[in-house]
Design a protein around this motif. Structure first.
Motif, PDB file in Angstrom:
ATOM      1  N   ASN A  62     -16.444  -9.682  12.183  1.00  0.00           N
ATOM      2  CA  ASN A  62     -17.203  -9.427  13.400  1.00  0.00           C
ATOM      3  C   ASN A  62     -18.669  -9.200  13.083  1.00  0.00           C
ATOM      4  O   ASN A  62     -19.351  -8.422  13.710  1.00  0.00           O
ATOM      5  CB  ASN A  62     -16.602  -8.203  14.110  1.00  0.00           C
ATOM      6  CG  ASN A  62     -17.061  -8.115  15.547  1.00  0.00           C
ATOM      7  OD1 ASN A  62     -17.640  -9.066  16.065  1.00  0.00           O
ATOM      8  ND2 ASN A  62     -16.839  -6.978  16.159  1.00  0.00           N
ATOM      9  N   ILE A  88     -13.238   2.064   0.365  1.00  0.00           N
ATOM     10  CA  ILE A  88     -12.231   3.021  -0.114  1.00  0.00           C
ATOM     11  C   ILE A  88     -11.325   2.357  -1.152  1.00  0.00           C
ATOM     12  O   ILE A  88     -11.006   2.930  -2.194  1.00  0.00           O
ATOM     13  CB  ILE A  88     -11.411   3.570   1.080  1.00  0.00           C
ATOM     14  CG1 ILE A  88     -12.334   4.399   1.964  1.00  0.00           C
ATOM     15  CG2 ILE A  88     -10.258   4.403   0.577  1.00  0.00           C
ATOM     16  CD1 ILE A  88     -11.639   4.962   3.174  1.00  0.00           C
ATOM     17  N   ALA A  95     -22.615  -3.954  15.845  1.00  0.00           N
ATOM     18  CA  ALA A  95     -22.465  -2.602  15.343  1.00  0.00           C
ATOM     19  C   ALA A  95     -21.065  -2.331  14.838  1.00  0.00           C
ATOM     20  O   ALA A  95     -20.438  -1.338  15.173  1.00  0.00           O
ATOM     21  CB  ALA A  95     -22.852  -1.579  16.410  1.00  0.00           C
ATOM     22  N   SER A  96     -20.571  -3.261  14.025  1.00  0.00           N
ATOM     23  CA  SER A  96     -19.174  -3.136  13.627  1.00  0.00           C
ATOM     24  C   SER A  96     -19.065  -3.274  12.113  1.00  0.00           C
ATOM     25  O   SER A  96     -19.882  -3.931  11.472  1.00  0.00           O
ATOM     26  CB  SER A  96     -18.364  -4.226  14.316  1.00  0.00           C
ATOM     27  OG  SER A  96     -17.180  -4.447  13.619  1.00  0.00           O
ATOM     28  N   PHE A  97     -18.031  -2.646  11.585  1.00  0.00           N
ATOM     29  CA  PHE A  97     -17.767  -2.799  10.161  1.00  0.00           C
ATOM     30  C   PHE A  97     -16.712  -3.866   9.886  1.00  0.00           C
ATOM     31  O   PHE A  97     -16.374  -4.124   8.748  1.00  0.00           O
ATOM     32  CB  PHE A  97     -17.309  -1.467   9.552  1.00  0.00           C
ATOM     33  CG  PHE A  97     -18.431  -0.483   9.401  1.00  0.00           C
ATOM     34  CD1 PHE A  97     -19.367  -0.647   8.396  1.00  0.00           C
ATOM     35  CD2 PHE A  97     -18.557   0.594  10.266  1.00  0.00           C
ATOM     36  CE1 PHE A  97     -20.401   0.263   8.245  1.00  0.00           C
ATOM     37  CE2 PHE A  97     -19.583   1.504  10.119  1.00  0.00           C
ATOM     38  CZ  PHE A  97     -20.513   1.341   9.113  1.00  0.00           C
ATOM     39  N   ILE A 149       0.838  -1.199   0.000  1.00  0.00           N
ATOM     40  CA  ILE A 149       0.000   0.000   0.000  1.00  0.00           C
ATOM     41  C   ILE A 149       0.869   1.244   0.000  1.00  0.00           C
ATOM     42  O   ILE A 149       0.697   2.166  -0.800  1.00  0.00           O
ATOM     43  CB  ILE A 149      -0.917  -0.015   1.235  1.00  0.00           C
ATOM     44  CG1 ILE A 149      -1.850  -1.210   1.161  1.00  0.00           C
ATOM     45  CG2 ILE A 149      -1.694   1.274   1.337  1.00  0.00           C
ATOM     46  CD1 ILE A 149      -2.557  -1.493   2.454  1.00  0.00           C
ATOM     47  N   MET A 187      -7.557  -2.779  10.794  1.00  0.00           N
ATOM     48  CA  MET A 187      -8.355  -2.586   9.600  1.00  0.00           C
ATOM     49  C   MET A 187      -7.728  -3.299   8.409  1.00  0.00           C
ATOM     50  O   MET A 187      -8.373  -3.490   7.372  1.00  0.00           O
ATOM     51  CB  MET A 187      -8.494  -1.110   9.288  1.00  0.00           C
ATOM     52  CG  MET A 187      -9.469  -0.445  10.230  1.00  0.00           C
ATOM     53  SD  MET A 187      -9.700   1.234   9.784  1.00  0.00           S
ATOM     54  CE  MET A 187     -10.658   1.795  11.173  1.00  0.00           C
ATOM     55  N   LEU A 188      -6.500  -3.665   8.506  1.00  0.00           N
ATOM     56  CA  LEU A 188      -5.835  -4.443   7.447  1.00  0.00           C
ATOM     57  C   LEU A 188      -5.377  -5.752   8.056  1.00  0.00           C
ATOM     58  O   LEU A 188      -4.923  -5.802   9.189  1.00  0.00           O
ATOM     59  CB  LEU A 188      -4.625  -3.691   6.909  1.00  0.00           C
ATOM     60  CG  LEU A 188      -4.902  -2.350   6.255  1.00  0.00           C
ATOM     61  CD1 LEU A 188      -3.597  -1.723   5.808  1.00  0.00           C
ATOM     62  CD2 LEU A 188      -5.838  -2.511   5.088  1.00  0.00           C
ATOM     63  N   SER A 246      -3.041   0.042  12.137  1.00  0.00           N
ATOM     64  CA  SER A 246      -4.268   0.222  11.370  1.00  0.00           C
ATOM     65  C   SER A 246      -5.491  -0.118  12.197  1.00  0.00           C
ATOM     66  O   SER A 246      -6.585  -0.155  11.671  1.00  0.00           O
ATOM     67  CB  SER A 246      -4.220  -0.656  10.126  1.00  0.00           C
ATOM     68  OG  SER A 246      -4.319  -2.001  10.532  1.00  0.00           O
ATOM     69  N   TRP A 247      -5.329  -0.391  13.455  1.00  0.00           N
ATOM     70  CA  TRP A 247      -6.440  -0.822  14.319  1.00  0.00           C
ATOM     71  C   TRP A 247      -7.145  -2.018  13.699  1.00  0.00           C
ATOM     72  O   TRP A 247      -8.347  -2.097  13.644  1.00  0.00           O
ATOM     73  CB  TRP A 247      -7.415   0.331  14.574  1.00  0.00           C
ATOM     74  CG  TRP A 247      -6.804   1.407  15.417  1.00  0.00           C
ATOM     75  CD1 TRP A 247      -5.885   2.311  14.994  1.00  0.00           C
ATOM     76  CD2 TRP A 247      -7.031   1.650  16.780  1.00  0.00           C
ATOM     77  NE1 TRP A 247      -5.496   3.122  16.015  1.00  0.00           N
ATOM     78  CE2 TRP A 247      -6.201   2.733  17.142  1.00  0.00           C
ATOM     79  CE3 TRP A 247      -7.837   1.066  17.767  1.00  0.00           C
ATOM     80  CZ2 TRP A 247      -6.158   3.237  18.428  1.00  0.00           C
ATOM     81  CZ3 TRP A 247      -7.790   1.590  19.031  1.00  0.00           C
ATOM     82  CH2 TRP A 247      -6.959   2.661  19.366  1.00  0.00           C
ATOM     83  N   LEU A 299     -15.296  -3.056   6.239  1.00  0.00           N
ATOM     84  CA  LEU A 299     -16.028  -2.681   5.041  1.00  0.00           C
ATOM     85  C   LEU A 299     -15.601  -1.299   4.563  1.00  0.00           C
ATOM     86  O   LEU A 299     -15.650  -1.006   3.376  1.00  0.00           O
ATOM     87  CB  LEU A 299     -17.527  -2.706   5.327  1.00  0.00           C
ATOM     88  CG  LEU A 299     -18.093  -4.102   5.605  1.00  0.00           C
ATOM     89  CD1 LEU A 299     -19.526  -4.009   6.087  1.00  0.00           C
ATOM     90  CD2 LEU A 299     -18.015  -4.948   4.353  1.00  0.00           C
ATOM     91  N   LEU A 300     -15.136  -0.472   5.502  1.00  0.00           N
ATOM     92  CA  LEU A 300     -14.724   0.869   5.098  1.00  0.00           C
ATOM     93  C   LEU A 300     -13.537   0.801   4.159  1.00  0.00           C
ATOM     94  O   LEU A 300     -13.510   1.451   3.099  1.00  0.00           O
ATOM     95  CB  LEU A 300     -14.386   1.695   6.346  1.00  0.00           C
ATOM     96  CG  LEU A 300     -13.860   3.089   6.049  1.00  0.00           C
ATOM     97  CD1 LEU A 300     -14.934   3.923   5.359  1.00  0.00           C
ATOM     98  CD2 LEU A 300     -13.416   3.797   7.327  1.00  0.00           C
ATOM     99  N   ILE A 301     -12.540   0.006   4.555  1.00  0.00           N
ATOM    100  CA  ILE A 301     -11.354  -0.094   3.704  1.00  0.00           C
ATOM    101  C   ILE A 301     -11.727  -0.727   2.369  1.00  0.00           C
ATOM    102  O   ILE A 301     -11.218  -0.334   1.316  1.00  0.00           O
ATOM    103  CB  ILE A 301     -10.257  -0.931   4.392  1.00  0.00           C
ATOM    104  CG1 ILE A 301      -9.837  -0.269   5.696  1.00  0.00           C
ATOM    105  CG2 ILE A 301      -9.059  -1.110   3.478  1.00  0.00           C
ATOM    106  CD1 ILE A 301      -8.977   0.935   5.532  1.00  0.00           C
ATOM    107  N   LEU A 317      -5.271  -2.539  -1.057  1.00  0.00           N
ATOM    108  CA  LEU A 317      -6.264  -2.366   0.012  1.00  0.00           C
ATOM    109  C   LEU A 317      -7.326  -3.456  -0.086  1.00  0.00           C
ATOM    110  O   LEU A 317      -7.731  -4.048   0.915  1.00  0.00           O
ATOM    111  CB  LEU A 317      -6.917  -0.992  -0.107  1.00  0.00           C
ATOM    112  CG  LEU A 317      -6.056   0.192   0.300  1.00  0.00           C
ATOM    113  CD1 LEU A 317      -6.734   1.485  -0.103  1.00  0.00           C
ATOM    114  CD2 LEU A 317      -5.833   0.168   1.800  1.00  0.00           C
TER     115      LEU A 317
END
Lengths: 166, 632, 497, 464, 110
Positions: D184, D124, D178-180, D4, D60-61, D57-58, D119-121, D112
């Protein structure tokens, strides 16, 4: 019926009504203006939901910047005076029917399970405040935030590549 | 003591060697060498056959197993020979008559090219080889190998002059008709394999094996075998090839289409008498087919003008007699008639060859006449042949035919009827043979002057076989003098280990009466022929019933209309409609459907974004419906 | 030798390498190289016959290399009697083809001979592979070079015709692939010597020991059989064949009809029946009926063919149909007959093509109606033809008689009516073959034939070799029966005990 | 992570090179250096699992050997693409550097998409992948077809962005946690939550659009046809497999457990994709357009990875990506050099340009799926995965029959190359075909064969 | 307020967007309809976030509520970028053809 419900209905009616008006108006400029009304109505909903940051951003970015850009382009092309030729009626009808059918089908598919009423928190809750969101955005969401810049870079390059007169 | 029998394998191998030498050396060998080799191997085989005959006469027989032909766990088939009285008798006929005909051929075919001459002799040797294989085979398959082999040689020899389209057509016809018969034979063999598990004669004819066969099996097998016999021995319905086979060189007709190959069916049925004796229905069918053939062929022979065709139909007719004998269970009589017929029919064919030779290739008897003055030996020997075939007492044909007639008469139930019809056919025989003789050899010469000038007696290589055969035609009958005439029927007693001889229940007086009747009638019919044809003038084509006879009852045309043309039409239909339009059309149709589908799908791609989005939304709708509203 | 390289490998690699090399040769040297290398292969195959005793020479005839072992495949090749027989047929066919067609001048000979050798390699691979995936590979690899050969060097309508052939067979083999995968998923695990364990296995023996229900076997049978039926071809999957034979260059037609069609039959014996015994038993009757219809149908159509190449094609359909029917009788005599007929038919049809290639090359004509009197111009050729044609119609003492005799016998044992119907083809075969000989070879010399010359030494010796084989196995079939006896084990094991 | 970072950075480098570097060859050299660096950086990470710079990335990746090896395939193919077609990229217009920059951004988007865990990544990533493509499609500004393609692509693309977002919204709404985060998502205890089901279908639809699966394929032929050929090559291969990877990754991780619930949908999509792709391709005259339909058809086969969703399917997906991309890139590289894009344009190429002819043939054979080519192995793995899955065997049969149809149109080109007489002129722009280009083609062809014989070479990375 | 009302509202807006895409011919208007669709999604996401804030599960972490709103923020970001590119493409097309009518876009077909 409390005031929140009333506001919800008013805003909803406004949003849907303006959206329909946007579809119906022949003049592109009028469509744009109706769309701006829709965006305002949605911002109103955000305020109802206490998502203050989004409400503001929505007005600034959408109703402001983006819609102005649209308006600008329409003006640039001098489309405001000309009236868009309509599609033939049959196509329009089919379009409306299938769009409506999709609406109904998604809606009915959502209703399939035995849904117990889930309420939405209104007017309260601090998650949507600028402070909170800013906090999250620059901690948890720093990676997507940075990456979004690439999106803008490519959009910028795109504008240059495409927009520049060859 | 059995060294000779152990050497029996040499009998077929010798002609095979001759075939190979003549076949491969056809370019380098001269005619003399070819003749020596061709005749020499047959002579050697004949000598061996005589020695074998002497052995079998004293009761020695042999079943020789040479190597495994097909050996499976469930089925085994050896390459084996069976030499017994029946086969050794046939060996004698084949090699003996064969040798004479070989000798005759050296002269008859002398005008051919070196190469073709050698080819001819190699084919002839190959034929003898196959025929020997047929009679020596120790099981049905080896017999079948020879069976098809003779068919092949017949094909090759009929088509010997391959540039002539008619001849090659005749050759094809012979082969294919034979094949139809072979099919029956083959199926019978399969039936035997399926039921008995073996095709070896001894095994199949053993009581244990026969007990395994049901009545249906026996009837089926024998009928199928008989189908095979009708093909090879030119019986109704498969006889039409034999007259056409006269396209081949005349010695070939003598050897193959008179003396040997066509008698294979009789041999086979005689060999399988154990089976046939158990199949009453088949026997009845054989009798009537034989009778019908004898009559039909005789009737046709009356109106034929081609010297060889007359003889050919006569052969068919005589074969019919043999089948009557077989059908009445009178196997010995059939074999006896085979023997005598081999002599006198070979004699007549060779005689006709001599005539044709003298006439420069002319075969139409209407253009002959008065040949007696020019070629006495031929004429006299031919006359002897005619007397023999007509059944004049004292000649060989008399004894054998008499035995058949007596056998027919003694059939239970319809014997006298059978007898009279058979006798009628015999009278026809006498009539047409003498018609032939009178038209050809008496009266005035009707050919061209050049032909007349050219007329001459044939060389000695041709006349000597004629004389030998004439002598045999006279004396050949004495091996089977019936008891009624004070004989002992040596043939019957010789064959008795293999073939059961019938003991007919007729009294001697009845037999005398029968003989007298037939003899008188034969004389009458000869006299009738004399009356009719002593001053024969060439006549045009016959009319009325005569025309039907002249055109062979239109059987060829009938076959053409009933079998050949529909088959060809059907095949053309399959080729043009079913294959091209149907199956291939289906295959191509799939391709076309794909292309059509491509064209239709393509139209969706109209270039209109609006339409695209609409279609995609409809697609979304569809997926939602499938996901949420279709029963899983 | 068993230590370093085994026979089946040699069968594959020799032609493959020779073929690849041939692409880089120029002009005639490619032709000579191809002939030479094919003779070498023949020598190797013949040599392998002396090492066929499996107990004594196991290491010579069987080898297993790791290849794609994660999915349970390996480069597992081995020779058994049937495959050895067909390898021998392949090895005989190619030199004969190269020698007898050496007078044909193909443009771009390097590519031509290269592709020919590649197809040889593919064919060998089909016959020796003991792994399903490997088998499939070779199955396709044998097809591709042939496709290119036909489309490049064929007749006027070559492109459409061979394309149809290609798509048809390709579709069939893809169906087979689907079937292979299904069976594969039901195999047990395979343990390799180095400890790798794959959850399923492509090995033939694993395929043979799968537990599939009768219903599954039923439709799997259809999947496999369609592939094989197209290749053989069996009525009604045959329509590609006459056109393709007609349009291909004759040397390729020889490969196809002498060897390639045997792939289907071989596959039925090696892969279909042992792997799906219940399916095979359940469908046997249907297959035989199809075959019998096909035998009569093709024979009838052959009667009215004017084009010699198509005539031979239809006759081949009839013959192959009989072999297929015989295999499905599951009678010892029938199956054994089919096995030896695999070889015999190859030899006979090869001979037929050799003769007609010579005729076509010299006269430029392939229609019977335009030919005539060849016997006058080329007597030696005619003699060979007659012998070969007679073998083709199964005259006794030729090789085909033995096979057909046994096959009809087997058919009769199963159901006499099948045999009654099928046997009619013997007459039809005799009719069309002899008519063809009569019209093309006998009679007066036709204009097209005027310039014909008799055959030369090379062609003569090749044909003589074939004729010798025809007679040898016609008179003494027992050695071949002995040799191929064990092929029956797997097939007859189908029958319920 | 390295991927990335490097792709984004090198995109910026290329952007500036467009401004500061005047020599075109330098630009392409720079791009090639960049992709090599990217490849190496990714390979190092694949070997060590240590990125050069660690960014929190918390979660996220998610980086693992599977997606890294997939990225290696992507970068390898891009390298091949650059080597073969860099000069053609520069010929499209005067913004060479920018084009390369956009391509690097697309690679960033693919990276990415390959590693996303929320789902956000994913969203994007897909947008980063798509937006540069809209631009590249329209980059041939004077060409009306290119303009038209860009607009069509853009309109439909943004429409389905909306659909995808709706899907994401429903997933979020139906997810009690309630998670993306894709791993999860709580799918409900007994019955599937209808909101999640709706979101799932919407996501399936929008991702089907991205991979051009029927009935959401309508954009593909027009866009591939209208875009500059060199970018069509890029879009049809690298981008498409990137989207596929995202598709499979999302559905495996979040909805793999309820696979059977959406398998029917996938069957419908797969079969119709195969059907429409293969059958429509049959009738095309333009090779470029035919390749567009063929890419739809190939997507149908790749959908088997989703249909089966097992280990074999993942192996197959990586293999398929490589095999399909190399063959298609190679074939497009040849197509670009052609004077005439119709099938007749290929007539006699085998005689005039044997190297191009042979390599093109190998590429087409691989696309058809002839054994001993990578194309066969990849199709084989896909089918194997589908059969292993056990459900709906008839789909496999339909797929193989349609693969036979695909032979029909691929072989039409092969026929033209080898069996038809050449037109008077050389069908190929000879001056553009350099020796190194031919060498590269040969290398790609060899690569295809090697992968066809030893697919393990690639697959073993997955279990590194 | 029950979430169903919000779902109904945003689906209605979404569908109006879709109908707009299907019925209009002006590329700019179509694009606007797409924007309307995005806004419908935004509204729905925010409503869901507040729904989750109401239900107990997410109370533990305010982040989860914020997640959706951040997501909306990114949607707006992306929308802005898309608008830039999209309008550039439309302008380019207009320059070349003097029309933004999608019905005239049919050089590419079949």
């Amino acid at each position: 019926m409390n005031i929140l419900s009333l506001l919800f209905y008013i805003l909803s009616a406004m949003a849907v009504g303006s959206a329909i008006m946007m579809l119906l108006s022949k003049n592109p400029v009028k469509s744009i203006l109706w769309l701006i009304v829709v965006f305002f109505a949605i911002s109103g909903h955000y305020i109802l939901l206490n998502a203050q940051f989004l409400a503001v951003v929505n007005i600034i970015v959408y109703a402001g910047a983006i819609m102005v850009l649209f308006l600008f382009v329409v003006m640039l092309m001098n489309l405001n005076s000309t009236v868009e030729p309509v599609k033939n009626f049959r196509m329009q009808l089919i379009g409306i029917i299938s769009g409506g059918a999709l609406f109904l089908i998604i809606l009915s598919s959502l209703m399939k399970g035995e849904g117990k009423a889930q309420l939405v928190q209104m007017r309260v809750g601090d998650a949507g405040l600028i402070k909170n969101l800013g906090n999250v955005l620059f901690t948890n969401y720093v990676l997507p935030f940075e990456i979004a810049s690439i999106l803008f870079l490519s959009a910028m390059i795109g504008a240059v590549v495409i927009g520049k007169k060859a | 003591m059995n060294t000779i029998l152990n050497l029996a394998w040499l009998i077929p191998v010798l002609p095979l060697v001759g075939f190979i030498i003549n076949g491969l050396g056809r370019k380098s060998l001269n005619k003399g060498m070819v003749s020596v080799i061709g005749c020499g191997v047959i002579l050697a085989a004949f000598v061996l056959s005589v020695m074998v005959f002497l052995q079998t006469k004293s009761g020695n027989t042999i079943n020789a197993h040479y190597f495994d032909f097909i050996q499976l766990s469930s089925f085994n088939l050896g390459f084996e020979f069976k030499i017994d009285q029946l086969s050794s008798l046939f060996l004698l006929i084949i090699t003996g008559v064969g040798f004479l005909i070989h000798v005759y051929s050296t002269a008859y075919m002398h005008e051919e090219d070196n190469k073709d001459f050698a080819k001819y002799f190699s084919y002839l040797n190959l034929f003898v080889f196959s025929m020997l294989l047929l009679v020596m085979g120790g099981n049905f398959v080896i017999m079948f190998i020879g069976w098809e082999g003779v068919g092949l040689c017949s094909y090759l020899l009929i088509g010997y002059w391959f540039k002539n389209t008619d001849y090659t057509k005749a050759a094809n016809k012979a082969f294919i008709m034979n094949r139809i018969g072979d099919l029956g034979f083959l199926l019978a063999v399969f039936w035997l394999i399926a039921k008995v598990g073996s095709v070896n004669f001894d095994t199949v004819f053993s009581a244990a094996s026969l007990a395994k066969l049901s009545a249906t099996d026996i009837t089926g097998i024998t009928l199928l075998l008989f189908v095979g016999a009708t093909g090879k021995s030119a019986q109704i319905p498969l006889y039409t090839w034999l007259p056409d086979a006269m396209a081949g060189p005349t010695p070939v007709s003598a050897l193959i289409h008179a003396a040997t190959m066509v008698t294979a069916g009789i041999y086979m049925i005689a060999r399988s008498n154990a089976l046939f004796s158990m199949a009453e229905l088949t026997m009845t069918i054989i009798t009537f087919v034989g009778l019908a053939t004898a009559l039909l062929a005789a009737s046709i022979a009356i109106k034929q003008n081609d010297i060889k065709k007359v003889l050919a139909y006569s052969t068919v007719s005589q074969l019919g007699f043999m089948f009557i004998a077989l059908g009445t269970g009178n196997y010995v009589a059939a074999v006896f008639h085979v023997l005598t017929h081999a002599f006198f029919k070979a004699l007549m064919f060779l005689g006709s060859g001599s005539v044709i030779h003298a006439m420069g290739g002319e075969q139409d008897i209407r253009k002959m006449g008065g040949l007696h003055c020019h070629m006495k030996i031929t004429s006299i020997t031919f006359l002897i042949g005619c007397l023999a075939i007509s059944g004049i007492p004292g000649f060989s044909g008399f004894f054998s035919k008499d035995e058949i007639l007596v056998g027919a008469f003694s059939v239970h139930g319809y014997g006298p009827v059978l007898y009279s019809i058979t006798l009628f056919a015999a009278l026809l025989t006498a009539f047409y043979m003498f018609r032939l003789y009178f038209i050809t050899f008496t009266g005035k010469f009707r050919g061209t002057h050049e032909q007349e000038h050219h007329l001459h007696e044939s060389p000695s290589a041709m006349t000597i076989p004629l004389i030998v055969l004439a002598i045999l035609s006279i004396i050949g009958g004495f091996v089977g003098v019936p008891e009624a005439l004070g004989g002992h029927h040596q043939l019957a007693s010789y064959l008795s280990p293999v073939v059961k001889s019938v003991t007919h229940h007729l009294s001697h007086s009845t037999e005398y009466i029968l003989m007298a009747v037939s003899t008188l009638l034969v004389f009458a019919s000869i006299a009738f022929a004399w009356m009719k044809y002593k001053n024969y003038q060439a006549e045009g084509n016959a009319t009325g019933f005569g025309k039907v006879l002249q055109n062979k009852w239109y059987v060829d045309e009938l076959y053409d209309v009933v079998f050949v043309k529909p088959l060809m039409k059907f095949s053309a239909f399959l080729n043009n409609i079913v294959e091209k339009k149907g199956i291939d059309g289906l295959v191509n149709g799939v391709g076309k459907a794909v292309q059509y589908g491509g064209r239709q799908f393509r139209l969706l791609q109209s270039g209109q974004v609006g339409l695209y989005v609409l279609l995609m939304v409809v697609g979304m709708l569809g997926l939602f419906i499938i996901q949420f509203f279709c029963k899983k | 030798m068993g230590e370093f390289i085994t026979f089946p490998e040699l069968f594959i690699w020799l032609p493959l390498l020779a073929g690849l090399l041939a692409f880089f040769l120029k002009g005639n040297s490619a032709k000579n190289w191809a002939t030479f290398s094919s003779l070498i292969v023949l020598a190797v195959v013949v040599a392998s016959l002396f090492y066929s005793d499996d107990k004594q020479y196991a290491s010579y005839n069987r080898v297993n290399y790791y290849w794609l072992k994660q999915i349970g495949n390996s480069f597992f090749v081995g020779l058994d009697s049937t495959s050895r027989l067909l390898a021998l047929l392949t090895a005989i066919a190619f030199p004969v083809i190269f020698i007898t067609t050496s007078k044909n001048n193909y443009k771009n000979p390097a590519a031509f001979y290269g592709l020919m050798l590649l197809s040889q390699s593919g064919l060998m691979g089909v016959f020796v592979s003991m792994d399903a995936l490997l088998f499939y590979f070779f199955w396709e690899l044998a097809l591709i070079p042939v496709y290119f050969l036909c489309s490049r060097w064929g007749g006027e309508k070559r492109i459409q015709t061979t394309f149809k052939f290609f798509v048809y067979t390709f579709a069939g083999s893809l169906l087979m692939l689907a079937g292979i995968l299904y069976v594969y998923m039901h195999t047990s695990q395979r343990v390799f010597e180095d400890g790798t364990v794959s959850s399923h296995s492509f090995a033939l023996h694993s395929f043979m020991s799968t537990m599939l229900s009768i219903k599954e076997q039923g439709w799997l049978f259809a999947l496999f059989f369609i592939a094989f039926a197209i290749k053989m071809p069996i009525f009604p999957f045959h329509t590609w064949q006459p056109d393709t034979y007609d349009q291909s260059p004759t040397s390729v037609t020889m490969v196809m009809s002498a060897v390639m069609v045997k792939m289907g039959l071989f596959a039925v014996m090696r892969w279909l029946i042992p792997v799906l015994p219940a399916g095979a038993l359940a469908h046997a009757n249907m297959v035989i009926i199809l075959c019998v219809i096909g035998i009569l149908y093709a024979s009838c159509i052959a009667l009215v063919q004017d084009n010699i190449k198509k005539l031979i094609a239809y006759s081949s359909i009839a013959h192959i149909g009989l072999m297929c029917a015989a295999i499905f009788t599951f009678k010892e005599i029938g199956v054994q007959g089919a096995v030896i007929q695999l070889f015999s038919h190859g030899i006979n049809i090869l001979g037929m093509w050799v003769v007609f290639d010579i005729v076509e090359r010299q006269t430029g004509v392939k229609n019977i109606s335009q030919l005539g009197g060849i016997a006058t111009k080329a007597p030696v050729l005619t003699i060979f033809l007659v012998i070969i044609a007679l073998a083709n119609i199964a005259l006794p003492l030729t090789n085909a008689f033995v096979g057909e005799f046994m096959m009809f016998g087997g058919l009769f044992q199963l159901n006499p009516w099948y045999a009654f119907a099928a046997v009619i083809s013997i007459i039809l075969a005799a009719t069309y073959t002899l008519n063809m000989i009569r019209k093309a070879f006998y009679g007066e010399v036709s204009p097209a034939v005027q310039g014909m010359k008799d055959i030369g030494f090379a062609e003569k010796s090749a044909l003589a070799g074939l004729v010798l084989l025809i007679l040898l196995f016609g008179i003494m079939p027992q050695p071949m029966i002995e040799f191929t006896k064990d092929a029956l084990k797997n097939i007859l094991a189908v029958l319920p005990k | 992570m390295n991927a990335i970072l490097f792709s984004a950075l090198w995109g910026i480098v290329m952007m500036f090179s467009g401004v500061f570097v005047k020599r075109k060859s330098t630009v392409s050299l720079l791009a090639i250096i960049g992709i090599v660096l990217l490849f190496v950086a990714n390979a190092i990470e694949l070997n060590t699992y240590q990125p050069f710079f660690y960014i929190d990335s918390w979660d996220m990746l998610r980086v693992n050997s599977f997606n890294l090896s997939f990225l290696a395939v992507v970068f390898g193919c891009t390298l091949l693409f650059f080597l073969l077609s860099a000069s053609d990229i520069l010929k499209v217009g005067e913004h060479g550097g920018e084009y390369f920059a956009l391509i690097f951004f697309v690679l960033c988007g693919i990276s990415l998409c390959a590693t996303f865990n929320t789902l956000l990544i994913l969203f994007i990533g897909i947008e980063i992948m798509s937006i540069p493509l809209y631009i590249l499609t329209g980059s041939d500004k004077r060409n009306l077809k290119s303009n038209e393609a860009a607009l069509k692509y853009f309109l439909m693309g943004s429409f389905f962005t909306g659909v995808m977002l709706m899907g994401i919204a429903f997933i979020y709404g139906g997810n009690p946690s309630a998670s993306f985060y894709i791993d999860n998502i709580q799918l409900g205890k007994d019955a599937l939550n209808p909101m999640i089901a709706t979101g799932l279908v919407l996501l399936l639809i929008s991702l089907s659009f991205k991979v051009s699966a029927a009935p959401f394929h309508f954009w593909t032929p027009d866009v591939y046809d209208g875009a500059p050929t060199v970018f069509t090559s890029f879009m049809a291969t690298i981008v498409k497999v990137g989207a596929f990877f995202a598709f499979v990754r999302l559905f495996e991780n979040s909805f793999g457990k309820i696979h059977t619930q959406w398998q029917t949908l996938l069957v419908v999509i797969t079969v119709s994709t195969l059907l429409i792709g293969n059958i429509t391709a049959v009738f095309q005259q333009s090779v470029k357009r035919m390749m567009a339909y063929s890419s739809i058809a190939q997507a149908g086969f790749m959908l088997f990875a989703l249909f089966a969703l097992n280990e074999r399917a993942k192996e197959g997906l990586v293999l398929y990506s490589a095999a399909y991309s190399v063959a298609t890139i190679g074939f497009f590289a040849i197509l670009i050099k052609m004077k005439d894009y119709t099938i007749e344009g290929f007539n006699g190429m085998g005689q005039t340009n044997p190297v191009l002819g042979i390599t093109a043939t190998i590429f087409l054979l691989s696309l058809t799926g002839i054994p001993l080519t990578a194309g066969f192995q990849s199709k084989f793995y896909m089918l194997m995965a589908a059969v292993e899955n056990g459900a709906h065997f008839w789909v496999v049969i339909a797929a193989v029959l349609l693969a036979a149809v695909s032979a029909y149109y691929y072989f039409r080109v092969i026929q033209a190359i080898w069996f038809k007489q050449p037109a008077n002129a050389n069908p190929v722009n000879e001056e553009e075909v350099s020796g190194s280009f031919k060498l590269l083609l040969i290398i790609s062809a060899i690569l295809i064969i090697v992968l066809g014989v030893y697919p393990e070479l690639l697959i073993q990375w997955l279990y590194h | 307020m029950d979430i169903k009302y919000y779902i109904g509202l945003s689906l209605a807006l979404f569908s109006i967007g879709i109908i707009g895409v299907l019925t209009r011919r002006n590329a700019i208007l179509i694009f606007m309809c797409v924007e309307l669709m995005l806004n419908a999604v935004n509204l729905l996401l925010v409503a869901f976030s507040k729904m989750h804030a109401m239900s107990g599960v997410a109370k533990a972490s305010a982040n989860y509520v914020a997640d959706a709103q951040i997501f909306v923020f990114f949607i707006m970001v992306v929308a802005a970028a898309e608008v830039a590119v999209g309008l550039a493409i439309i302008v380019m097309l207009y320059r070349n053809t003097h029309s933004v009518d999608i019905n005239f876009l049919n050089r590419l077909k079949n």
